[in-house]
Design a protein around this motif. Structure first.
Motif, PDB file in Angstrom:
ATOM      1  N   ARG A 138      -5.542  -2.452  11.855  1.00  0.00           N
ATOM      2  CA  ARG A 138      -6.661  -1.497  11.902  1.00  0.00           C
ATOM      3  C   ARG A 138      -6.576  -0.606  13.141  1.00  0.00           C
ATOM      4  O   ARG A 138      -6.776   0.602  13.068  1.00  0.00           O
TER       5      ARG A 138
ATOM      6  N   GLU B 199      -4.153   7.749  13.515  1.00  0.00           N
ATOM      7  CA  GLU B 199      -5.111   8.705  12.941  1.00  0.00           C
ATOM      8  C   GLU B 199      -5.601   9.689  14.012  1.00  0.00           C
ATOM      9  O   GLU B 199      -5.699  10.897  13.758  1.00  0.00           O
TER      10      GLU B 199
ATOM     11  N   GLU C  66     -10.103  10.295   6.466  1.00  0.00           N
ATOM     12  CA  GLU C  66     -10.084   9.130   5.570  1.00  0.00           C
ATOM     13  C   GLU C  66      -8.863   9.123   4.658  1.00  0.00           C
ATOM     14  O   GLU C  66      -8.255   8.079   4.411  1.00  0.00           O
ATOM     15  N   GLU C  67      -8.485  10.291   4.179  1.00  0.00           N
ATOM     16  CA  GLU C  67      -7.324  10.382   3.272  1.00  0.00           C
ATOM     17  C   GLU C  67      -6.044   9.930   3.985  1.00  0.00           C
ATOM     18  O   GLU C  67      -5.262   9.140   3.448  1.00  0.00           O
TER      19      GLU C  67
ATOM     20  N   ARG D 158      -5.903   7.995   6.572  1.00  0.00           N
ATOM     21  CA  ARG D 158      -6.042   6.559   6.849  1.00  0.00           C
ATOM     22  C   ARG D 158      -5.647   5.734   5.616  1.00  0.00           C
ATOM     23  O   ARG D 158      -4.969   4.727   5.724  1.00  0.00           O
ATOM     24  N   ASN D 159      -6.057   6.193   4.443  1.00  0.00           N
ATOM     25  CA  ASN D 159      -5.698   5.495   3.194  1.00  0.00           C
ATOM     26  C   ASN D 159      -4.193   5.481   2.972  1.00  0.00           C
ATOM     27  O   ASN D 159      -3.629   4.483   2.511  1.00  0.00           O
ATOM     28  N   ILE D 160      -3.556   6.602   3.312  1.00  0.00           N
ATOM     29  CA  ILE D 160      -2.088   6.682   3.177  1.00  0.00           C
ATOM     30  C   ILE D 160      -1.422   5.643   4.077  1.00  0.00           C
ATOM     31  O   ILE D 160      -0.508   4.927   3.665  1.00  0.00           O
TER      32      ILE D 160
ATOM     33  N   GLU E  64      -2.753   2.904   5.224  1.00  0.00           N
ATOM     34  CA  GLU E  64      -3.048   1.547   4.730  1.00  0.00           C
ATOM     35  C   GLU E  64      -2.098   1.165   3.594  1.00  0.00           C
ATOM     36  O   GLU E  64      -1.602   0.035   3.532  1.00  0.00           O
ATOM     37  N   ARG E  65      -1.815   2.133   2.708  1.00  0.00           N
ATOM     38  CA  ARG E  65      -0.860   1.867   1.615  1.00  0.00           C
ATOM     39  C   ARG E  65       0.538   1.624   2.177  1.00  0.00           C
ATOM     40  O   ARG E  65       1.268   0.748   1.726  1.00  0.00           O
TER      41      ARG E  65
END
Length: 320
Positions: free
Chosen positions: A162, A169, A123-124, A126-128, A130-131
């Motif tokens: 996505r 990922e 998840e971490e 993935r967040n990177i 997305e940013r």
């Protein structure tokens, strides 16, 4: 070992004639239809997704149409779970499930033994990503994916951020590309499947696609897309659909209406080509050439051939 459930799968590129044929087959074999289209799940997106009209259904039950709002995300794993549940439900009623659509990965995920729950995630990370997509744009991530995993990039639209992030990922977590990871999945068919593909001479198919877009415009596609645009729906999966993103460019003042329609036709033709490539490379399909089926006699002949294939493959008889 229990007997596998029987399923008819009808696939093919956009505008090849799946809808008309599916209704005739459903009547003949007492079937219920499950949409195998990743965009027809969305409400208020009827014209651009070529959703079957109520009067065209001829009282045949249709499933997985209009089940999400346009702003909602929807994953292959969700689709897989829902369709498998519908297959069991329809079978339990003594009817034949028939999956009809053109979204290759979605259909493949249902009929083959793909275990999405086992796909690793971070998840971490993935967040990177997305940013980064927000700061650098989707193109930067897509280029990275193209360098790492060109095979997956070929099957993922650059704007489908996505899925681009998901592929990166998987590589990050496993050191394997998504295409390599998928190759290691079991290719076994879960169902007793009659997998039918409709094909057509390219020029004829492209003519039909262009005509379909003209008809969509007459039926009110501009108004349908404008309604979504006015609700300020933009950074969501549904708006990446062909027919919507091109008109968004027009509403945003980036292209003329004429160019938007031209782009819509071109993107639809390219999509049809990608669909055919996917089906031919990923699934063991029995193909039927529908090029001359504007002639009613030729259509009858093809319908008889397809019916014979279904009956032979699934060991069933028609109810007519």
């Amino acid at each position: 070992m229990s007997e596998k459930e029987k399923v008819v799968v009808l696939i093919g590129p956009t505008a090849v004639g799946k809808t008309k044929l599916s209704i005739l087959l459903a009547k003949k074999y007492n079937a219920e239809i499950i949409s195998g289209d990743s965009m027809q799940i969305y409400k208020c997106m009827d014209i651009g997704t070529a959703k079957i009209k109520k009067e065209e259904m001829e009282n045949i039950p249709h499933h997985l149409i209009d089940i999400r709002n346009p702003e909602d995300p929807f994953s292959v794993a969700e689709f897989q779970e829902m369709v498998r549940s519908k297959v069991s439900e329809i079978t339990s009623k003594g009817k034949l499930p028939m999956i009809v659509g053109g979204t290759g990965l979605y259909i493949q995920s249902v009929i083959y033994d793909y275990q999405f729950s086992e796909t690793p995630s971070d998840e971490e990370f993935r967040n990177i990503l997305e940013r980064r997509a927000e700061q650098e744009g989707n193109g930067a991530l897509y280029k990275e994916l193209t360098d790492i995993d060109p095979a997956s990039a070929e099957n993922i639209h650059p704007h489908n951020v996505r899925r681009v992030i998901r592929a990166l990922e998987i590589y990050h977590c496993t050191g394997k590309t998504m295409s390599e990871y998928q190759k290691n999945q079991s290719p076994e068919l879960l169902y007793d499947t009659a997998l039918i593909g409709l094909a057509m001479d390219r020029e004829k198919l492209y003519e039909r696609i262009n005509l379909r877009v003209d008809i969509m415009m007459e039926e009110g596609l501009i108004e349908e897309v404008k309604s979504l645009f006015d609700q300020e729906l933009k950074d969501c999966q549904s708006i990446q659909a062909i027919g919507y993103k091109e008109l968004y460019e027009y509403f945003n003042g980036r292209v003329s209406l004429e160019d938007a329609i031209g782009n819509l036709k071109q993107n639809s033709r390219r999509f049809a080509k990608r669909q055919l490539t996917w089906f031919r490379n990923k699934m063991n399909v029995e193909w039927f050439d529908m090029s001359n089926t504007a002639d009613p006699n030729e259509f009858e002949k093809k319908f008889a051939e397809i019916s014979a294939h279904i009956e032979g493959k699934l060991k069933i008889k028609s109810n007519t």
